[in-house]
Design an enzyme around this catalytic site. Structure first.
Site, PDB file in Angstrom:
ATOM      1  CG  ASP A  50       1.418   5.019   4.854  1.00  0.00           C
ATOM      2  OD1 ASP A  50       1.003   3.873   5.089  1.00  0.00           O
ATOM      3  OD2 ASP A  50       2.584   5.380   5.086  1.00  0.00           O
ATOM      4  CG  HIS A 109       5.013   1.099   2.913  1.00  0.00           C
ATOM      5  ND1 HIS A 109       4.387   2.236   2.434  1.00  0.00           N
ATOM      6  CD2 HIS A 109       4.455   0.862   4.125  1.00  0.00           C
ATOM      7  CE1 HIS A 109       3.507   2.667   3.320  1.00  0.00           C
ATOM      8  NE2 HIS A 109       3.519   1.839   4.356  1.00  0.00           N
ATOM      9  CG  HIS A 127      -0.186   0.122   2.541  1.00  0.00           C
ATOM     10  ND1 HIS A 127       0.491  -0.946   3.103  1.00  0.00           N
ATOM     11  CD2 HIS A 127       0.000   1.164   3.392  1.00  0.00           C
ATOM     12  CE1 HIS A 127       1.056  -0.577   4.244  1.00  0.00           C
ATOM     13  NE2 HIS A 127       0.787   0.714   4.445  1.00  0.00           N
ATOM     14  NE  ARG A 164       1.980   5.431  10.355  1.00  0.00           N
ATOM     15  CZ  ARG A 164       0.983   5.055   9.561  1.00  0.00           C
ATOM     16  NH1 ARG A 164       1.156   4.031   8.734  1.00  0.00           N
ATOM     17  NH2 ARG A 164      -0.181   5.662   9.578  1.00  0.00           N
TER      18      ARG A 164
END
Ligand code: SIN
Length: 287
Positions: free
Chosen positions: A107, A263, A105, A278
């Site tokens: 993000d 990723h 995907h 993150r």
């Protein structure tokens, strides 16, 4: 904070043929000079995913470092860590049998303005496994035939947060023993329509902008009509020659450009713990 000009010591080592570079000789917490910041930002644009090792960052320093690449934003689907609205914790515990981000995907492509990029900082990592793979979507676009490029150039795709093709996002989040408590479920799946080929606002390069996790169908076509071509593109863009793979250690940082990469976090370390912080960066509407 000292403003150390450590630009002479910066070494940028490509990790694979067309994507990824490790950056050595930088302590990102120590206050980077403008020149060092420019070099790192250029490496981000050139290599699309960049990696640092042996860093030691407080949450404040992580958010400040992320600011080098864009404006840290708020990820609305996982509660942030205490005092830092821009940071979420990705935690796989020893009992989990699924992991966050495990399919290809980019993000939040289901949002009208998907995140520009992501900064991921490793706190605890398994002794083996738990790597992350990245795909260069510019290289994938450029490798298509002229006929396929011409067909895709005018198309848009509907992107959804539901992850129907993968068994549903809510089901996956419910199965994560720690993250199920921080998951903020959307009442309805969120959808956005974006061009299938987007132009990078900083480099001007074209990149494929579809992914298996979120792209549901071409705008104006049914899922059945779209699926064969989408499936071809999902397989095409993750061909081994478009990929790199990063092996994490505590203190590693990855920064990737969601505008031209995909990723996936490989789920091959169950029984071990993996804990990351993150930060995602505000983006613009793909065009
Ligand atoms: C993500 O998709 O943001 C998670 C990547 C990872 O945990 O390696």
């Amino acid at each position: 904070m000292a403003n150390i000009d450590n630009v002479d010591s910066i070494e940028i080592r490509p990790l694979a043929g067309v994507i990824g570079a490790e950056i050595f000789g930088v302590d990102v917490a120590s206050g980077l000079s403008n020149l060092a910041r420019e070099q790192i930002h250029q490496a981000f644009l050139d290599h699309k995913a960049i990696f640092f090792r042996d860093q030691n960052l407080s949450p404040r320093q992580l958010v400040d470092f992320a600011g080098l690449f864009g404006k840290p934003g708020i990820y609305p689907f996982v509660k942030h860590v205490d005092d830092y609205p821009e940071i979420i914790e990705l935690l796989t515990t020893e009992t989990d049998t699924v992991n966050f981000g495990r399919n290809w995907h980019s993000d939040t492509t289901y949002m009208p303005k998907p995140f520009l990029g992501t900064v991921l900082y490793a706190l605890e990592t398994p002794s083996f496994g738990g790597d992350t793979q990245f795909a260069n979507m510019t290289a994938a676009y450029e490798a298509l035939s002229d006929g396929m490029k011409a067909m895709l150039d005018g198309l848009h795709a509907v992107n959804s947060s539901a992850q129907k093709r993968l068994g549903g996002r809510a089901n996956k989040m419910k199965a994560l023993s720690a993250m199920k408590d921080t998951y903020v479920k959307e009442s309805e799946p969120i959808e956005a329509v974006h061009p299938v080929v987007r132009t990078h606002p900083e480099t001007g390069e074209k990149a494929l902008y579809v992914n298996r996790s979120h792209s549901v169908h071409f705008d104006g076509m049914t899922e059945e009509e779209s699926e064969p071509v989408l499936k071809y593109l999902f397989d095409h863009c993750t061909r081994p020659e478009f990929l790199c793979r990063f092996r994490w250690e505590p203190g590693s940082i990855a920064v990737w450009d969601n505008r031209c990469t995909l990723h996936q976090a490989i789920g091959d370390y169950f029984g071990s713990r993996r804990r990351m912080h993150r930060v995602t960066l505000e983006g613009d509407a793909p065009a």
